[in-house]
Design a protein around this motif. Structure first.
Motif, PDB file in Angstrom:
ATOM      1  N   ALA A  75       4.761  -7.148 -11.774  1.00  0.00           N
ATOM      2  CA  ALA A  75       4.436  -8.547 -13.197  1.00  0.00           C
ATOM      3  C   ALA A  75       3.478  -7.799 -13.650  1.00  0.00           C
ATOM      4  O   ALA A  75       2.756  -6.792 -13.471  1.00  0.00           O
ATOM      5  CB  ALA A  75       4.327  -9.207 -12.478  1.00  0.00           C
ATOM      6  N   PHE A  76       4.370  -8.163 -15.285  1.00  0.00           N
ATOM      7  CA  PHE A  76       3.752  -7.868 -16.384  1.00  0.00           C
ATOM      8  C   PHE A  76       2.832  -8.536 -16.945  1.00  0.00           C
ATOM      9  O   PHE A  76       3.593  -9.328 -17.205  1.00  0.00           O
ATOM     10  CB  PHE A  76       4.447  -6.697 -17.214  1.00  0.00           C
ATOM     11  CG  PHE A  76       4.703  -5.483 -16.150  1.00  0.00           C
ATOM     12  CD1 PHE A  76       2.996  -4.297 -16.055  1.00  0.00           C
ATOM     13  CD2 PHE A  76       5.939  -5.355 -15.448  1.00  0.00           C
ATOM     14  CE1 PHE A  76       3.691  -2.848 -15.499  1.00  0.00           C
ATOM     15  CE2 PHE A  76       5.602  -4.282 -14.567  1.00  0.00           C
ATOM     16  CZ  PHE A  76       4.986  -3.385 -14.400  1.00  0.00           C
ATOM     17  N   ARG A  77       2.447  -8.428 -18.248  1.00  0.00           N
ATOM     18  CA  ARG A  77       1.376  -9.574 -18.751  1.00  0.00           C
ATOM     19  C   ARG A  77       1.130  -9.047 -20.366  1.00  0.00           C
ATOM     20  O   ARG A  77       0.444  -8.327 -20.561  1.00  0.00           O
ATOM     21  CB  ARG A  77       0.154 -10.083 -17.963  1.00  0.00           C
ATOM     22  CG  ARG A  77      -0.250 -11.712 -19.191  1.00  0.00           C
ATOM     23  CD  ARG A  77      -1.428 -11.628 -18.033  1.00  0.00           C
ATOM     24  NE  ARG A  77      -1.025 -12.643 -17.174  1.00  0.00           N
ATOM     25  CZ  ARG A  77      -1.960 -13.211 -16.193  1.00  0.00           C
ATOM     26  NH1 ARG A  77      -3.192 -13.090 -16.038  1.00  0.00           N
ATOM     27  NH2 ARG A  77      -0.819 -13.744 -14.982  1.00  0.00           N
TER      28      ARG A  77
ATOM     29  N   GLU B 157       1.035  -5.693  -8.947  1.00  0.00           N
ATOM     30  CA  GLU B 157       1.323  -6.000  -7.461  1.00  0.00           C
ATOM     31  C   GLU B 157       1.554  -7.575  -7.758  1.00  0.00           C
ATOM     32  O   GLU B 157       0.667  -8.167  -8.224  1.00  0.00           O
ATOM     33  CB  GLU B 157       1.889  -5.330  -6.613  1.00  0.00           C
ATOM     34  CG  GLU B 157       1.840  -3.820  -6.755  1.00  0.00           C
ATOM     35  CD  GLU B 157       0.604  -3.552  -5.601  1.00  0.00           C
ATOM     36  OE1 GLU B 157       0.348  -4.220  -5.130  1.00  0.00           O
ATOM     37  OE2 GLU B 157       0.554  -2.128  -5.733  1.00  0.00           O
ATOM     38  N   LYS B 158       2.689  -8.592  -7.382  1.00  0.00           N
ATOM     39  CA  LYS B 158       2.787  -9.618  -6.644  1.00  0.00           C
ATOM     40  C   LYS B 158       1.870  -9.988  -5.297  1.00  0.00           C
ATOM     41  O   LYS B 158       1.809  -9.557  -4.959  1.00  0.00           O
ATOM     42  CB  LYS B 158       4.120 -10.584  -6.373  1.00  0.00           C
ATOM     43  CG  LYS B 158       4.719 -10.451  -8.233  1.00  0.00           C
ATOM     44  CD  LYS B 158       5.821 -10.841  -8.159  1.00  0.00           C
ATOM     45  CE  LYS B 158       6.787 -11.538  -9.358  1.00  0.00           C
ATOM     46  NZ  LYS B 158       7.871 -12.220  -9.072  1.00  0.00           N
TER      47      LYS B 158
ATOM     48  N   GLY C 265       0.963  -1.186  -0.106  1.00  0.00           N
ATOM     49  CA  GLY C 265       0.169  -0.191   0.468  1.00  0.00           C
ATOM     50  C   GLY C 265       0.781   1.002   0.259  1.00  0.00           C
ATOM     51  O   GLY C 265       0.570   2.174  -0.913  1.00  0.00           O
ATOM     52  N   GLN C 266       1.762   0.863   1.087  1.00  0.00           N
ATOM     53  CA  GLN C 266       2.909   2.695   0.659  1.00  0.00           C
ATOM     54  C   GLN C 266       3.735   3.084  -0.873  1.00  0.00           C
ATOM     55  O   GLN C 266       3.699   3.235  -0.891  1.00  0.00           O
ATOM     56  CB  GLN C 266       3.918   1.762   2.061  1.00  0.00           C
ATOM     57  CG  GLN C 266       3.797   2.453   3.421  1.00  0.00           C
ATOM     58  CD  GLN C 266       4.282   1.936   4.385  1.00  0.00           C
ATOM     59  OE1 GLN C 266       5.717   1.139   3.986  1.00  0.00           O
ATOM     60  NE2 GLN C 266       4.435   1.312   5.438  1.00  0.00           N
ATOM     61  N   ILE C 267       3.975   1.095  -0.946  1.00  0.00           N
ATOM     62  CA  ILE C 267       4.286   1.566  -2.337  1.00  0.00           C
ATOM     63  C   ILE C 267       3.363   2.493  -3.477  1.00  0.00           C
ATOM     64  O   ILE C 267       3.803   2.760  -4.362  1.00  0.00           O
ATOM     65  CB  ILE C 267       4.966  -0.199  -2.628  1.00  0.00           C
ATOM     66  CG1 ILE C 267       6.301   0.310  -1.926  1.00  0.00           C
ATOM     67  CG2 ILE C 267       5.069   0.293  -4.326  1.00  0.00           C
ATOM     68  CD1 ILE C 267       6.913  -1.359  -2.305  1.00  0.00           C
ATOM     69  N   ARG C 268       2.002   2.345  -3.074  1.00  0.00           N
ATOM     70  CA  ARG C 268       1.041   2.059  -3.889  1.00  0.00           C
ATOM     71  C   ARG C 268       0.967   4.036  -4.194  1.00  0.00           C
ATOM     72  O   ARG C 268       0.763   4.792  -5.096  1.00  0.00           O
ATOM     73  CB  ARG C 268      -0.291   1.620  -3.862  1.00  0.00           C
ATOM     74  CG  ARG C 268      -0.935   1.426  -5.050  1.00  0.00           C
ATOM     75  CD  ARG C 268      -2.147   0.432  -5.110  1.00  0.00           C
ATOM     76  NE  ARG C 268      -1.904  -0.820  -4.253  1.00  0.00           N
ATOM     77  CZ  ARG C 268      -1.792  -1.315  -3.449  1.00  0.00           C
ATOM     78  NH1 ARG C 268      -2.943  -0.806  -2.036  1.00  0.00           N
ATOM     79  NH2 ARG C 268      -2.032  -2.194  -2.790  1.00  0.00           N
TER      80      ARG C 268
END
Length: 697
Positions: free
Chosen positions: A263-265, A238-239, A204-207
């Motif tokens: 992670a990206f798709r 996010e993972k 949440g902090q990173i967000r």
């Protein structure tokens, strides 16, 4: 909760030919049978099977599966029977409900009392019809969503642990990653609430600090591919907290040390575009060596297809990228369920072949605890790929060895393994296989699985097969010992013992058959006197302890040298070799322990049953132990090695036990022919100026 007409409409949307009346009848039946039963949440109990049926419609599964979901708890929790289900809804639905019910019953037993036979039946049903597992996974997922309503923490923990250990890996093994991730997330929240809260808080902090970071990276990836002419969708995320926590635990690091949180798709229009996209990304950003995996050319056992790679953004940020076509993406999330829904064919047989391995494991497992160990090993996913010389592909757990590979190819090949070539080179059987290795198994018809293999095999199938083979071999050897002892027992009764008397004795002793009796005698499970009494009732009434009729005759039993068999084990206190006078200590349910007659530790076995043993006339080879003290000066160790070489002896192990200048002491295990050979080696050592003292260990 889905209403009756809503559930029917869902099924009719993807299956217009579905029997609406039958679906309505199943819905009403489950509501009526569960009646006023309540769940821990306070909701009517029938809301649960209705929600599970809704999950099955999300997967677009057939009518029989949806009806099974509606009815899956009626046999377990109401007065309904399987016969009632078959009468009202047909044999197919009854069979599926029965399969789901069997596993539910097992869950209610204490872990160490789980019924292996019931589990075997469930696995058989699951391997024959994967819909049993699909309903059970839906049942468990909905139970996990409502787990917080259960008041007892111990029960919540047990269900969460079972979900993480059994059901999430099962979902992964059939490619149902959406189910797997949600089960892991919910179980993690209950099992590790503090860790879950901490990681969720950090995410949440990173967000908050840089909420646009994921979007900006996704846009950069999309623009790089668009400039090369590829039209793609890019999704960033996010993972999962559980995935991050697992990585922290495996690497023994803190949250800040996890660099690939994002992670990206990338979703492309075709398989060819997947490889083009990968090439563009690898030339635009630096990729991390060793992190690229091609699951398109070599799909996972569950049918999963995708390219995986890791890239470095802004010189330090690591991100994981998955590249797949739109079609792959549609089937990857729900694996076998998607195949079942879209193809309605038997093309999933290869993907559930591992279920048939589970059947072998159940048959080979000795008890419920061993069974649970083996099945857990069989369903965990972390895999590598290895090939036969002809190119057949086998997926194995990381850490697998050639023995695991051999059993994966076929149980008989594993049992006959004597060696292996890895990429054309002879390698030890304990060698850990790497991704892409070509493995050739060398076999011999007379070979047998070795107990020592259990030290380096990692697959449940291999461990179960090895243990079963060793148990059978041990039983044969103990029964053979029992037959020799029985001859002595029969000589002590006042009658000639024929087949009729032996059959009568087996019956009186409540044994299954003659082999069962011989095994009981060999394993010291039954006293000689009881066998004598069963052979000739009343014959022991006048015999006192110590009488000649009661005492065992002096009839020595022969054993082999280097490999005496699993029914016998050479004592490590005296390391007897052919030529030593030997005796055996026999304890109930244990191998006969072979000692040299002058072994000092024999006194501790005075209350055990002693057997007179002798070496087989063809016995050659045993492991002898020496204690040697050398003068601590240059060249003495080499001189001792030279003595061993001149006497044609193989050194199995050498361990320094004491350094007390000017002396160094060693314990040395040697592979010798017999007592005379060992004596010659001792004489040569004692004659050497390099040796201060040499004795048998």
């Amino acid at each position: 909760m889905l209403r009756q007409y809503e559930l029917v409409e869902r099924v009719k949307d993807y299956d217009p030919d579905a029997d609406e009346a039958m679906l309505n009848r199943a819905y009403v039946y489950t509501v009526q049978k569960h009646g006023t039963q309540k769940r821990a949440s306070g909701d009517p109990y029938f809301s649960h099977p209705v929600e599970v049926a809704g999950l099955m419609t999300d997967l677009k599964l057939d009518q029989a599966t949806v009806m099974t979901a509606l009815l899956h708890d009626t046999v377990e929790d109401t007065l309904a029977t399987i016969e009632d289900i078959e009468k009202n809804f047909g044999a197919d639905v009854a069979r599926l409900v029965d399969g789901v019910t069997k596993l539910s019953k097992i869950e209610q037993m204490p872990e160490n009392e789980r019924a292996a036979e019931n589990l075997r039946k469930f696995l058989l049903a699951m391997s024959e019809d994967i819909r049993v597992l699909l309903v059970k996974l839906g049942d468990r997922l909905h139970n996990m969503r409502t787990l917080h309503f259960i008041k007892k923490e111990e029960k919540r923990q047990r269900i969460a642990r079972e979900t993480l250990d059994i059901y999430a890996p099962l979902a992964e093994r059939i490619g149902m990653y959406e189910y797997m991730r949600e089960m892991q997330a919910l179980a993690f929240e209950h099992l590790e609430p503090e860790a879950h809260a901490t990681i969720t808080g950090r995410l949440g902090q990173i967000r908050e600090q840089d909420g646009a970071q994921v979007d900006s990276i996704a846009l950069a990836i999309k623009q790089a591919l668009a400039e090369a002419g590829l039209q793609v969708e890019v999704h960033g995320r996010e993972k999962q907290p559980y995935s991050i926590w697992k990585k922290m635990a495996e690497r023994h690091v803190h949250f800040d040390a996890i660099t690939d949180i994002f992670a990206f798709r990338v979703l492309t229009e075709s398989q060819e575009d997947c490889y083009r996209a990968m090439g563009i990304l690898h030339t635009t950003w630096q990729f991390i060596p060793g992190r690229f995996k091609d699951y398109i050319s070599t799909p996972k056992n569950n049918g999963y297809k995708s390219l995986h790679t890791s890239l470095i953004f802004d010189k330090s940020m690591r991100v994981e990228v998955q590249i797949r076509s739109q079609e792959m993406h549609r089937t990857n999330g729900f694996g076998l369920a998607a195949h079942w829904a879209y193809k309605q064919a038997d093309d999933h047989d290869g993907q559930v072949a591992w279920l048939r391995d589970l059947i072998e494991i159940v048959d080979a497992s000795h008890d419920a605890e061993e069974l649970l160990e083996h099945t857990r090993m069989a369903i965990y996913q972390d895999r590598i790929f290895a090939f036969t010389p002809k190119g057949a592909l086998f997926q194995l757990p990381k850490g697998a060895t050639p023995v695991d590979f051999a059993f994966a190819v076929h149980t008989d090949l594993g049992a006959q393994t004597v060696g292996a070539k890895i990429n054309g080179r002879h390698m030890p059987l304990r060698t850990v296989l790497n991704n892409g290795d070509v493995v050739e198994i060398l076999k011999a018809d007379a070979a047998e699985p070795q107990m020592a293999w259990l030290g380096h095999v990692v697959t449940g199938k291999a461990r179960a097969a090895i243990r079963r083979a060793v148990r059978l071999k041990e039983r044969e050897e103990i029964a053979a010992l029992g037959r020799k002892l029985f001859e002595d027992i029969a000589d002590r009764v006042p009658a000639k013992i024929g087949k009729k008397a032996l059959r009568a004795a087996v019956k009186r002793l409540e044994m299954e058959d003659e082999d069962d009796l011989m095994h009981a005698i060999g394993a010291a499970k039954i006293e000689d006197r009881a066998v004598m009494e069963a052979l000739v009732p009343g014959c022991t009434e006048s015999i006192e302890e110590g009488d000649a009729e009661w005492t065992r005759r002096d009839r020595a039993i022969s054993i082999r040298g280097l490999t005496p068999g699993v029914g016998f084990k050479l004592a490590e206190c005296c390391h007897p070799v052919p030529g030593d006078r030997i005796v055996g200590l026999r304890r109930p349910n244990d191998s006969v322990e072979v000692h040299a007659i002058d072994c000092l530790t024999l006194a501790s076995g005075i209350d055990n049953d002693w057997l007179d043993l002798q070496w087989d006339k063809d016995s050659q080879g045993a492991y002898g132990m020496l204690r040697v003290t050398l003068y601590d000066r240059m060249g003495t160790l080499a001189e001792m090695a030279g003595i061993f070489a001149k006497n044609h002896v193989n050194v199995r192990s050498l361990q320094q036990t004491q350094l007390d200048h000017p002396f160094t002491s060693y314990e040395i295990e040697l592979e010798v022919q017999d007592l005379a050979h060992l004596t010659r080696i001792l004489s040569a050592l004692r004659a050497s100026d390099a040796v201060a003292q040499a004795d048998r260990g």
